[in-house]
Every structure is written in structure tokens, then in C-alpha cells.
Design a protein around this motif. Sequence first.
Motif, PDB file in Angstrom:
ATOM      1  N   GLY A  67       5.308  74.357  16.802  1.00 20.14           N
ATOM      2  CA  GLY A  67       5.351  75.663  16.681  1.00 20.14           C
ATOM      3  C   GLY A  67       4.866  76.520  17.824  1.00 20.14           C
ATOM      4  N   ASP A  68       4.020  77.724  17.436  1.00 22.10           N
ATOM      5  CA  ASP A  68       3.429  78.530  18.481  1.00 22.10           C
ATOM      6  C   ASP A  68       2.137  77.933  18.951  1.00 22.10           C
ATOM      7  OD1 ASP A  68       5.491  80.372  17.787  1.00 22.10           O
ATOM      8  OD2 ASP A  68       4.172  81.426  16.236  1.00 22.10           O
ATOM      9  N   ALA A  69       1.694  77.049  18.274  1.00 22.44           N
ATOM     10  CA  ALA A  69       0.415  76.474  19.224  1.00 22.44           C
ATOM     11  C   ALA A  69       0.584  75.201  19.614  1.00 22.44           C
ATOM     12  CB  ALA A  69      -0.923  76.319  17.982  1.00 22.44           C
ATOM     13  N   CYS A  85       8.693  67.970  24.808  1.00 25.13           N
ATOM     14  CA  CYS A  85       9.520  68.847  23.792  1.00 25.13           C
ATOM     15  C   CYS A  85       9.121  70.137  23.703  1.00 25.13           C
ATOM     16  CB  CYS A  85       9.181  68.090  22.416  1.00 25.13           C
ATOM     17  SG  CYS A  85       9.809  66.307  22.294  1.00 25.13           S
ATOM     18  N   TRP A  86       7.928  70.716  24.175  1.00 18.60           N
ATOM     19  CA  TRP A  86       7.776  72.039  24.274  1.00 18.60           C
ATOM     20  C   TRP A  86       8.783  73.037  24.464  1.00 18.60           C
ATOM     21  CZ3 TRP A  86       3.847  74.220  21.658  1.00 18.60           C
ATOM     22  CH2 TRP A  86       3.414  75.482  21.966  1.00 18.60           C
ATOM     23  N   PRO A  87       9.471  72.918  25.648  1.00 18.53           N
ATOM     24  CA  PRO A  87      10.573  73.917  26.045  1.00 18.53           C
ATOM     25  C   PRO A  87      11.529  74.168  24.914  1.00 18.53           C
ATOM     26  CG  PRO A  87      10.169  72.689  27.659  1.00 18.53           C
ATOM     27  CD  PRO A  87       9.388  71.582  26.786  1.00 18.53           C
ATOM     28  N   HIS A  88      11.391  73.162  24.084  1.00 13.43           N
ATOM     29  CA  HIS A  88      12.840  73.133  22.709  1.00 13.43           C
ATOM     30  C   HIS A  88      12.167  73.493  21.672  1.00 13.43           C
ATOM     31  CE1 HIS A  88      14.945  70.889  25.891  1.00 13.43           C
ATOM     32  NE2 HIS A  88      13.958  69.740  25.826  1.00 13.43           N
ATOM     33  N   ARG A  89      10.885  74.063  21.367  1.00 14.28           N
ATOM     34  CA  ARG A  89      10.241  74.297  20.114  1.00 14.28           C
ATOM     35  C   ARG A  89      10.794  75.644  19.469  1.00 14.28           C
ATOM     36  NH1 ARG A  89       7.577  76.696  24.398  1.00 14.28           N
ATOM     37  NH2 ARG A  89       6.571  78.667  24.288  1.00 14.28           N
ATOM     38  N   SER A  90      11.848  76.289  20.058  1.00 18.29           N
ATOM     39  CA  SER A  90      12.477  77.269  19.248  1.00 18.29           C
ATOM     40  C   SER A  90      13.294  76.679  18.149  1.00 18.29           C
ATOM     41  CB  SER A  90      12.949  78.155  20.372  1.00 18.29           C
ATOM     42  OG  SER A  90      14.279  77.477  20.712  1.00 18.29           O
ATOM     43  N   MET A  91      13.565  75.300  18.228  1.00 26.73           N
ATOM     44  CA  MET A  91      14.447  74.800  17.123  1.00 26.73           C
ATOM     45  C   MET A  91      13.416  73.659  16.440  1.00 26.73           C
ATOM     46  SD  MET A  91      16.895  72.444  19.696  1.00 26.73           S
ATOM     47  CE  MET A  91      17.119  74.122  20.844  1.00 26.73           C
ATOM     48  N   ALA A 197      15.568  66.285  25.981  1.00 25.05           N
ATOM     49  CA  ALA A 197      16.964  66.644  26.211  1.00 25.05           C
ATOM     50  C   ALA A 197      18.070  66.141  25.497  1.00 25.05           C
ATOM     51  CB  ALA A 197      17.197  67.155  27.748  1.00 25.05           C
ATOM     52  N   ALA A 198      18.162  64.761  25.815  1.00 24.75           N
ATOM     53  CA  ALA A 198      19.234  63.954  25.166  1.00 24.75           C
ATOM     54  C   ALA A 198      19.255  64.288  23.741  1.00 24.75           C
ATOM     55  CB  ALA A 198      18.918  62.473  25.460  1.00 24.75           C
ATOM     56  N   THR A 199      17.999  64.397  22.858  1.00 22.03           N
ATOM     57  CA  THR A 199      17.872  64.480  21.585  1.00 22.03           C
ATOM     58  C   THR A 199      18.604  66.019  21.090  1.00 22.03           C
ATOM     59  OG1 THR A 199      16.084  63.261  21.258  1.00 22.03           O
ATOM     60  CG2 THR A 199      16.352  64.639  19.593  1.00 22.03           C
ATOM     61  N   VAL A 200      18.255  67.021  21.988  1.00 20.58           N
ATOM     62  CA  VAL A 200      18.585  68.245  21.690  1.00 20.58           C
ATOM     63  C   VAL A 200      20.056  68.558  21.881  1.00 20.58           C
ATOM     64  CG1 VAL A 200      18.391  70.747  22.562  1.00 20.58           C
ATOM     65  CG2 VAL A 200      16.365  69.435  22.159  1.00 20.58           C
ATOM     66  N   ILE A 201      20.738  67.850  22.694  1.00 24.11           N
ATOM     67  CA  ILE A 201      22.079  68.050  23.362  1.00 24.11           C
ATOM     68  C   ILE A 201      22.922  67.305  22.178  1.00 24.11           C
ATOM     69  CG2 ILE A 201      23.931  67.704  24.930  1.00 24.11           C
ATOM     70  CD1 ILE A 201      21.750  68.119  27.196  1.00 24.11           C
ATOM     71  N   ALA A 202      22.357  66.026  22.020  1.00 21.82           N
ATOM     72  CA  ALA A 202      23.220  65.404  21.070  1.00 21.82           C
ATOM     73  C   ALA A 202      23.338  65.995  19.355  1.00 21.82           C
ATOM     74  CB  ALA A 202      22.438  64.005  20.721  1.00 21.82           C
ATOM     75  N   ASN A 203      22.096  66.586  19.035  1.00 20.06           N
ATOM     76  CA  ASN A 203      22.164  67.446  18.054  1.00 20.06           C
ATOM     77  C   ASN A 203      23.063  68.454  17.914  1.00 20.06           C
ATOM     78  OD1 ASN A 203      20.057  66.113  16.963  1.00 20.06           O
ATOM     79  ND2 ASN A 203      18.262  67.519  17.327  1.00 20.06           N
ATOM     80  N   ALA A 204      23.377  69.183  19.136  1.00 19.35           N
ATOM     81  CA  ALA A 204      24.190  70.257  19.285  1.00 19.35           C
ATOM     82  C   ALA A 204      25.752  69.999  19.115  1.00 19.35           C
ATOM     83  CB  ALA A 204      24.066  71.047  20.494  1.00 19.35           C
ATOM     84  N   VAL A 205      26.094  68.627  19.628  1.00 22.10           N
ATOM     85  CA  VAL A 205      27.341  68.201  19.413  1.00 22.10           C
ATOM     86  C   VAL A 205      27.594  67.818  18.002  1.00 22.10           C
ATOM     87  CG1 VAL A 205      29.005  66.423  20.058  1.00 22.10           C
ATOM     88  CG2 VAL A 205      27.270  66.914  21.733  1.00 22.10           C
ATOM     89  N   ASN A 206      28.255  68.875  17.186  1.00 21.25           N
ATOM     90  CA  ASN A 206      28.277  68.888  15.763  1.00 21.25           C
ATOM     91  C   ASN A 206      29.429  69.540  15.415  1.00 21.25           C
ATOM     92  OD1 ASN A 206      27.269  68.134  13.342  1.00 21.25           O
ATOM     93  ND2 ASN A 206      25.308  69.410  13.583  1.00 21.25           N
TER      94      ASN A 206
END
Length: 291
Positions: A67-69, A85-91, A197-206
Motif C-alpha cells: 500500500g502507501d507505506a 514489487c514496490w513500483p507495481h503497488r498501484s495494483m 514484472a513477469a507476474t504483472v504482465i502475465a496478469n494483464a494477458v487476460n
Amino acid sequence: MMGPQAAWLQSGQGRRLHLQHGPIDLVIEAFGTADAEQAAYTNAWARFQTILDELVAELPLLRQPLGDAHPLLRGRVARRMAAACWPHRSMFITPMAAVAGSVAEEIIAVMAAAPGLRKAYVNNGGDIALLLEGNESFTAGVVGNVDQPHIDARAEIRASTPCRGIATSGWRGRSFSRGIADAVTVLARCASEADAAATVIANAVNAEHPAITRRVASDLQPDSDLGDLLVTENVSTLPIALVLEALSSGAAVAHDLKRKGLVQAAYLSLQGETHVVGGEAMLVDRAGGVA
């Protein structure tokens, strides 16, 4: 559960070290002087014996979404996970999205302390951390579907490039995915960043389609960090237009992460179709040609 285990894997090209403890399963190889190789393997084994216990001690916090902290974590591997994972925390993302890559990265870091080591890799179930010096290079095969394994592309990583990590995610893999990619392989600066990044991109293939079966993550694994979120359980044959649309969605995310410097290249695969991002630099030999 048995304690940490170590064994040598002999092959015609040399020897590799296999380290296993609970869910962590590493294959390690070092190249350099005889003394350097031995020191690197010794360092790897010494550090490996403490990693799982350190992670278990902080597991409740590691399973919490960022989250924010920034989470206050103590262990080096745990801190690597959160930082990746911090750069991807908006999701929705928890530090567990980078656990395999972070473990591999921690082991390569202690191996690098051995003087005279030219090259080494730590393979944690397909998530790979690299050490490359001088003119050394590393070539990895990219498999688009683990259920029908064959080399679909090759990633050649040279010491002169900024890439030192490779990771793969998808619904067919070891971990749950919210997307439908058969596999997304990412090259990044380090293994922990590649894993996240692989986790985030794989989630977006949807996509949404009756051929896609999803279940609540906690129904499949009660202690899953994904909790009540839906994860992909099976993907039957999809219309080609939907396959291409899903790949395009993932590719858009990959392009954005590349622009931000979080990935160097990505190879996305779904039901025989592929999309390559940044392949001109490091992904070669795709379908007999150049990616």
C-alpha cells in the motif's frame, strides 16, 4: 519437513549444485578458477541454509498487499521482494510475487564475493539470477507452454547488457495467475525485478470467455497471498481474435514497464501465438528467425 539438502548433479559439461529446502529448489553452476568455483558453492550453501526460516518468520507481512507505506521487513530476501514489487503497488501485489527471483538473487550475491568467479547462475524453478563478467554470456531457452515443452525462443544475455535476471509467469506455472497467459518470460536488471514484472504482465494477458475457468485462490490454497481473488484454473481453446487481444493487453503493460526501465524484454505466449517486447536487444531465434 526435511532440513536444507545439497547434492551434486554431474553432467558431461561439469557439475552443478542442487539445493532444496521445502518449496525452494535451486540449481546452481559457477565458472572460474577451481578455488573461485569452490568458494562460490560454499558461500551459496552457507547462505541457503538460513533463507527459508527467515522468510517463514516474516510470512504474514510478506503475504499482505503493498500500500502507501513501505513494509518494515528485516530479512535481506524479504526486503528484496518488497523493493521489486514496490513500483507495481498501484495494483494488487504482495511481496510474494517476487519470492523466487529474490531467493535466486540473494544466492548469486553471496557467490559473487568469490574472487576469480567469471560467470554463475542460480535457477530457482525457472527464475534465474546471473553473474557475468568480462566477455561472458548466458543463453536461456524460452518455453511458451510448459505442458508442451520445446524451445520457442532463446534469450542471449551478454555481460555488456544491463540484464541479470530472467523470470517466467503464467497460469500453467508453479504459482497462481490472474491472467490467461501460457507463459510470460521477462528479462530485467535483476531476478527479483524480473519476477515481479513477469507476474504483472502475465496478469494483464487476460480476457473473459466461457472457456476460461477461474476459482478463488484461497479455495485452491488456503494460505494463498491472493486470498479471495479469482485465479485462472484452466483455459480451453479460445477464438484467435480474443487470444490476440489478450496478448496485446499484456504487451501494452510490458511496453510501459520497459519505458520505465523495469524490464529489458518480454516474451508473451498464449495458445501458440506470441508477442515480443524489446526483443531486438536480447531475444533471438524465435521460430527460426530473429525476434
